[in-house]
Design a protein around this motif. Sequence first.
Motif, PDB file in Angstrom:
ATOM      1  N   GLY A 166       0.824  -1.198   0.000  1.00 21.59           N
ATOM      2  CA  GLY A 166       0.000   0.000   0.000  1.00 21.59           C
ATOM      3  C   GLY A 166       0.856   1.245   0.000  1.00 21.59           C
ATOM      4  O   GLY A 166       2.079   1.192   0.124  1.00 21.59           O
ATOM      5  N   SER A 167       0.197   2.378  -0.143  1.00 20.38           N
ATOM      6  CA  SER A 167       0.890   3.645   0.047  1.00 20.38           C
ATOM      7  C   SER A 167      -0.081   4.682   0.586  1.00 20.38           C
ATOM      8  O   SER A 167      -1.281   4.628   0.313  1.00 20.38           O
ATOM      9  N   GLY A 168       0.482   5.615   1.364  1.00 17.48           N
ATOM     10  CA  GLY A 168      -0.354   6.640   1.978  1.00 17.48           C
ATOM     11  C   GLY A 168      -1.336   6.029   2.966  1.00 17.48           C
ATOM     12  O   GLY A 168      -2.528   6.329   2.920  1.00 17.48           O
ATOM     13  N   VAL A 169      -0.837   5.194   3.874  1.00 19.48           N
ATOM     14  CA  VAL A 169      -1.714   4.443   4.781  1.00 19.48           C
ATOM     15  C   VAL A 169      -1.375   4.791   6.236  1.00 19.48           C
ATOM     16  O   VAL A 169      -0.223   4.693   6.652  1.00 19.48           O
ATOM     17  N   PHE A 170      -2.380   5.195   6.979  1.00 17.37           N
ATOM     18  CA  PHE A 170      -2.155   5.661   8.348  1.00 17.37           C
ATOM     19  C   PHE A 170      -3.140   5.018   9.311  1.00 17.37           C
ATOM     20  O   PHE A 170      -4.315   4.850   8.984  1.00 17.37           O
ATOM     21  N   TYR A 171      -2.656   4.657  10.481  1.00 11.68           N
ATOM     22  CA  TYR A 171      -3.503   4.099  11.554  1.00 11.68           C
ATOM     23  C   TYR A 171      -4.382   2.957  11.042  1.00 11.68           C
ATOM     24  O   TYR A 171      -5.586   2.940  11.267  1.00 11.68           O
ATOM     25  N   THR A 172      -3.793   2.021  10.321  1.00  8.00           N
ATOM     26  CA  THR A 172      -4.584   0.970   9.680  1.00  8.00           C
ATOM     27  C   THR A 172      -4.045  -0.412  10.056  1.00  8.00           C
ATOM     28  O   THR A 172      -2.860  -0.568  10.323  1.00  8.00           O
ATOM     29  N   LYS A 173      -4.941  -1.387  10.100  1.00  5.00           N
ATOM     30  CA  LYS A 173      -4.580  -2.730  10.563  1.00  5.00           C
ATOM     31  C   LYS A 173      -5.081  -3.815   9.608  1.00  5.00           C
ATOM     32  O   LYS A 173      -6.130  -3.655   8.985  1.00  5.00           O
ATOM     33  N   ASP A 174      -4.368  -4.932   9.575  1.00  2.00           N
ATOM     34  CA  ASP A 174      -4.828  -6.151   8.920  1.00  2.00           C
ATOM     35  C   ASP A 174      -5.456  -5.923   7.553  1.00  2.00           C
ATOM     36  O   ASP A 174      -6.600  -6.329   7.315  1.00  2.00           O
ATOM     37  N   SER A 175      -4.728  -5.267   6.662  1.00  2.00           N
ATOM     38  CA  SER A 175      -5.296  -4.961   5.343  1.00  2.00           C
ATOM     39  C   SER A 175      -4.248  -5.170   4.263  1.00  2.00           C
ATOM     40  O   SER A 175      -3.055  -5.268   4.547  1.00  2.00           O
ATOM     41  N   GLN A 176      -4.706  -5.231   3.019  1.00  2.00           N
ATOM     42  CA  GLN A 176      -3.802  -5.436   1.888  1.00  2.00           C
ATOM     43  C   GLN A 176      -4.230  -4.618   0.682  1.00  2.00           C
ATOM     44  O   GLN A 176      -5.436  -4.433   0.458  1.00  2.00           O
ATOM     45  N   ASP A 177      -3.255  -4.176  -0.098  1.00  2.00           N
ATOM     46  CA  ASP A 177      -3.520  -3.493  -1.363  1.00  2.00           C
ATOM     47  C   ASP A 177      -4.446  -2.302  -1.209  1.00  2.00           C
ATOM     48  O   ASP A 177      -5.582  -2.291  -1.694  1.00  2.00           O
ATOM     49  N   ILE A 178      -3.948  -1.298  -0.535  1.00  2.00           N
ATOM     50  CA  ILE A 178      -4.773  -0.119  -0.259  1.00  2.00           C
ATOM     51  C   ILE A 178      -3.966   1.152  -0.527  1.00  2.00           C
ATOM     52  O   ILE A 178      -2.744   1.163  -0.389  1.00  2.00           O
ATOM     53  N   THR A 179      -4.644   2.204  -0.918  1.00  2.00           N
ATOM     54  CA  THR A 179      -3.982   3.464  -1.261  1.00  2.00           C
ATOM     55  C   THR A 179      -4.736   4.636  -0.655  1.00  2.00           C
ATOM     56  O   THR A 179      -5.963   4.726  -0.798  1.00  2.00           O
ATOM     57  N   MET A 180      -4.019   5.494   0.008  1.00  2.00           N
ATOM     58  CA  MET A 180      -4.574   6.669   0.690  1.00  2.00           C
ATOM     59  C   MET A 180      -5.738   6.292   1.600  1.00  2.00           C
ATOM     60  O   MET A 180      -6.908   6.561   1.306  1.00  2.00           O
ATOM     61  N   VAL A 181      -5.385   5.694   2.706  1.00  2.00           N
ATOM     62  CA  VAL A 181      -6.368   5.134   3.611  1.00  2.00           C
ATOM     63  C   VAL A 181      -6.006   5.526   5.034  1.00  2.00           C
ATOM     64  O   VAL A 181      -4.836   5.550   5.396  1.00  2.00           O
ATOM     65  N   ARG A 182      -6.997   5.868   5.810  1.00  2.00           N
ATOM     66  CA  ARG A 182      -6.779   6.191   7.214  1.00  2.00           C
ATOM     67  C   ARG A 182      -7.737   5.394   8.093  1.00  2.00           C
ATOM     68  O   ARG A 182      -8.911   5.268   7.761  1.00  2.00           O
ATOM     69  N   LYS A 183      -7.220   4.934   9.202  1.00  2.00           N
ATOM     70  CA  LYS A 183      -8.041   4.288  10.240  1.00  2.00           C
ATOM     71  C   LYS A 183      -8.954   3.203   9.682  1.00  2.00           C
ATOM     72  O   LYS A 183     -10.173   3.252   9.881  1.00  2.00           O
ATOM     73  N   CYS A 184      -8.398   2.274   8.945  1.00  2.00           N
ATOM     74  CA  CYS A 184      -9.214   1.189   8.394  1.00  2.00           C
ATOM     75  C   CYS A 184      -8.723  -0.146   8.928  1.00  2.00           C
ATOM     76  O   CYS A 184      -7.603  -0.267   9.417  1.00  2.00           O
ATOM     77  N   GLU A 185      -9.555  -1.159   8.841  1.00  2.00           N
ATOM     78  CA  GLU A 185      -9.201  -2.473   9.349  1.00  2.00           C
ATOM     79  C   GLU A 185      -9.851  -3.560   8.488  1.00  2.00           C
ATOM     80  O   GLU A 185     -11.013  -3.409   8.077  1.00  2.00           O
ATOM     81  N   LEU A 186      -9.103  -4.629   8.244  1.00  2.00           N
ATOM     82  CA  LEU A 186      -9.590  -5.752   7.454  1.00  2.00           C
ATOM     83  C   LEU A 186     -10.155  -5.318   6.105  1.00  2.00           C
ATOM     84  O   LEU A 186     -11.278  -5.647   5.739  1.00  2.00           O
ATOM     85  N   CYS A 187      -9.374  -4.535   5.377  1.00  2.00           N
ATOM     86  CA  CYS A 187      -9.825  -4.017   4.081  1.00  2.00           C
ATOM     87  C   CYS A 187      -8.918  -4.535   2.964  1.00  2.00           C
ATOM     88  O   CYS A 187      -7.754  -4.854   3.189  1.00  2.00           O
ATOM     89  N   TYR A 188      -9.452  -4.570   1.755  1.00  2.00           N
ATOM     90  CA  TYR A 188      -8.694  -5.040   0.592  1.00  2.00           C
ATOM     91  C   TYR A 188      -9.108  -4.245  -0.642  1.00  2.00           C
ATOM     92  O   TYR A 188     -10.307  -4.021  -0.863  1.00  2.00           O
ATOM     93  N   GLU A 189      -8.124  -3.821  -1.399  1.00  2.00           N
ATOM     94  CA  GLU A 189      -8.358  -3.054  -2.627  1.00  2.00           C
ATOM     95  C   GLU A 189      -9.305  -1.884  -2.417  1.00  2.00           C
ATOM     96  O   GLU A 189     -10.371  -1.807  -3.029  1.00  2.00           O
ATOM     97  N   ILE A 190      -8.912  -0.972  -1.552  1.00  2.00           N
ATOM     98  CA  ILE A 190      -9.684   0.259  -1.383  1.00  2.00           C
ATOM     99  C   ILE A 190      -8.779   1.466  -1.641  1.00  2.00           C
ATOM    100  O   ILE A 190      -7.564   1.398  -1.457  1.00  2.00           O
ATOM    101  N   VAL A 191      -9.395   2.538  -2.081  1.00  2.00           N
ATOM    102  CA  VAL A 191      -8.676   3.771  -2.407  1.00  2.00           C
ATOM    103  C   VAL A 191      -9.402   4.934  -1.733  1.00  2.00           C
ATOM    104  O   VAL A 191     -10.639   5.006  -1.781  1.00  2.00           O
ATOM    105  N   THR A 192      -8.638   5.826  -1.135  1.00  2.00           N
ATOM    106  CA  THR A 192      -9.185   6.998  -0.420  1.00  2.00           C
ATOM    107  C   THR A 192     -10.420   6.657   0.412  1.00  2.00           C
ATOM    108  O   THR A 192     -11.529   7.098   0.114  1.00  2.00           O
TER     109      THR A 192
END
Length: 594
Positions: A166-192
Motif C-alpha cells: 500500500g501507500s499513503g496508509v495511516f492508523y490501519t490494521k490487517d489490510s492489503q492493497d490499499i492506497t490513501m487510507v486512514r483508520k481502516c481495518e480488514l480491508c482489501y483493494e480500497i482507495v481513499t
Amino acid sequence: MAYICKNNMVYQSENRICQNCKKDFIIEPDDFGFYEKMSVPPPTFCPDCRLQRRLAWRNERGLHHRECDLCKKKIISIYNEDYKNTVYCEKCWWSDKWDAEDYAIDIDFSKTFLSQLFELFYKVPAPNLFSIGMTMINSQYCNMANDMKNCYLLHDGTFDENVSYGSGVFYTKDSQDITMVRKCELCYEIVTCINCYKTFFSQNCEDSVEVYFSYGLRGCNDCFGCVNLHKKSYHIFNESYSKEEYEKKLKSFELDSHKNITLLKEKVRDFWKKFPKKYYFGVQNTNVTGDYLEYSKNSKACFGAANLEDSRFCSFVSNGPVKSTYDFTHYGDNVELINECLQSGNGIYNIKYSWGIWSNSNNVSYSIRVVVGSDVFGCVGIKKKQYCILNKQYTKEEYEELVPKIIKHMNDMPYIDSKGSVYKYGEFFPTELSPFGYNETTAQEYFFLKQNQVKENGYNWREHDKRNYKITKNSEEAPDSITEIDDSILDEVIACEHKGTCEENCMTAFRILPEDLKFYRRMNLPLSRLCPNCRHYQRLKKRNPLKLWHRRCMCNKKNHLHGDKNCEIEFETSYAPDSPEIVYCEKCYQQEVY
Ligand SMILES: [Zn+2]
Ligand SMILES: [Zn+2]
Ligand SMILES: [Zn+2]
Ligand SMILES: [Zn+2]
Ligand SMILES: [Zn+2]
C-alpha cells in the motif's frame, strides 16, 4: 483583490510564463504577500512543474539490495549499488561514528553554488531509507514510514500493523492493497477511504462496515455495488433488501472466484459512472480548493492533506498542522513558513528549497537531511548544528555576512540545466541532479514520461536491477477460487499478468507470502494476478490527477433549488473537463445522496 506590501507597493495578479513548460500561470496578490514574508522571489516554474520537480526526488518504491558502507551489513536501500555516494544503514547513519562536518567545503565563488552543494551531497553518507528504523518492527521493506509492525511493501505510512502492499496508509490494521487510507481495518483493494472496516474493492467511503464494490458511502453497513448512500444497510446496486435476502444474494456472487471478481469490477465501473460525483472529496474543510482534504482551512490547490491553514500547492501532508506554507510535499507534523520543500516535518519553521529537514529545525535553506539545525545554508546530513554553510562551521557574524553574498552569487552565476532553465536563488533543486531514475520516483506516477522523454529532458532513467528468478507458474494457471489453492502456491514464482509489457514498473513476477495467503483465505478472496507494482498503478488510476480545472456544476435536475435552469455554481475540481464523470457542486450532490 490586491495585496499591499510593506513599502506600500500594491500587488495585482500577474501572469507569468513557466520556464519549464512555457505555459502561462498566475501569481495572485496573496502569493506575492507570502513570498515577501519569506523574503524570496516569486517562482519561475508553474505549480505543476514545481510539484513534478519535487516528486522527482522522492523514490518511494524503487528498493535495491546493497551493503552498508560502514558496517558492511546487507541492507535494503533506495540507492542502488551503482549510486555514486556512500550509503549507511540507518543505525550507522544515526550513530556518532561519523561527522558530516568532516566533509565541509569552502564556498568557491568561481563555481555555481548548486554544483558545490551537489558535490557535497555525493560525498556525505546517506541513510539507506527514509524510515525511522527504531520505530519499525519486522517491516524492513517499508520506505518513508515510521511506527509500523509486521508490514510489507507499505510505503508512506505511519502507525500501521499487519498491512501489506500500500501507500499513503495511516492508523490501519490487517489490510492489503490499499492506497490513501486512514483508520481502516480488514480491508482489501480500497482507495481513499477513511474509518472503514471490512471494506473491499471500494473508493471514497467513510465510516462504513462490510461494504463491497461501493463508491462514496458514508456511515453504511452491508452494502454491495452501491453509490452515494448515507446511513444505509442491506443494499445491492442501490436497492434495498431484507437482511436474509441480502445475505443470500451476497453468497451468490461467489467472491472467492477470480473470474467473478473481474466481471464485478467491470460491472460496477459502469454502474458508478451513472451517478454524480462531488466536485472534490473532503471532510470538514473551510474555504479550500483541491482534493482529498481533511480539517483544513483557507488553503488552495492542495491534494491529499490534513490540517492545513493558509497554505497553497501542498500535497501528501499526512499530519498537520501545516501553517502558512507553499509548495510543500510530504509530510508535516507541525510546520510553519515553508516554501518548496519535500519530505520534511516535525516542528520545523522557516525552511526554503530543501529536502528532508526534520526535528525542530529552523531557518534552513538549500539543505538536505538536516536534523535539529538552525541557521543553515547549503548543508547535507548535519545534526544539531548552527551557522553552517556547505557543512562548514562559521561564527554568527561570519554566517550573516556570507549568506547574502551567496544569494547574490546564485543570482549572478546561476546553475543552468541542460534544457536551459536558469536556477537563481528561489528555485528547488534541478530534476537532472536527482540521484534517482525519474521512472522510480513518485514524479512518474503523476507526471508520466516515456523513456525517450525522460532522456530528452536530461533526467535519469533507471533500468531494472538484474532479476535472477525463474518463473514457475503463469498467473492464469492458478486455480480460479481461493478454496482450490493449496500451500504449494507459496513455492511458486508467479508471472505477473502484465508480463512487463505495461508502463507500470512491472516486476514481471512475484511470490505469494504466507501472510498474504492467510489474508486471502481469511477474507475468502482470490489471489491477485498482478505483481505489487502493477496493483499499485491500478489503484492510482482510480484517483484523479493532482490538478484543478475551473468548471460548472453539471446538474440539470428539475427538483433542485435551481429549478428549471441548470445549476450555475462553479468550482475548482480535479475532474478534467473530458472526464466521463457527472460532476456536481456540494448542494446538488447532497440532494442526490440517498
Ligand atoms: Zn510549467
Ligand atoms: Zn551499518
Ligand atoms: Zn506487473
Ligand atoms: Zn449544482
Ligand atoms: Zn442541482
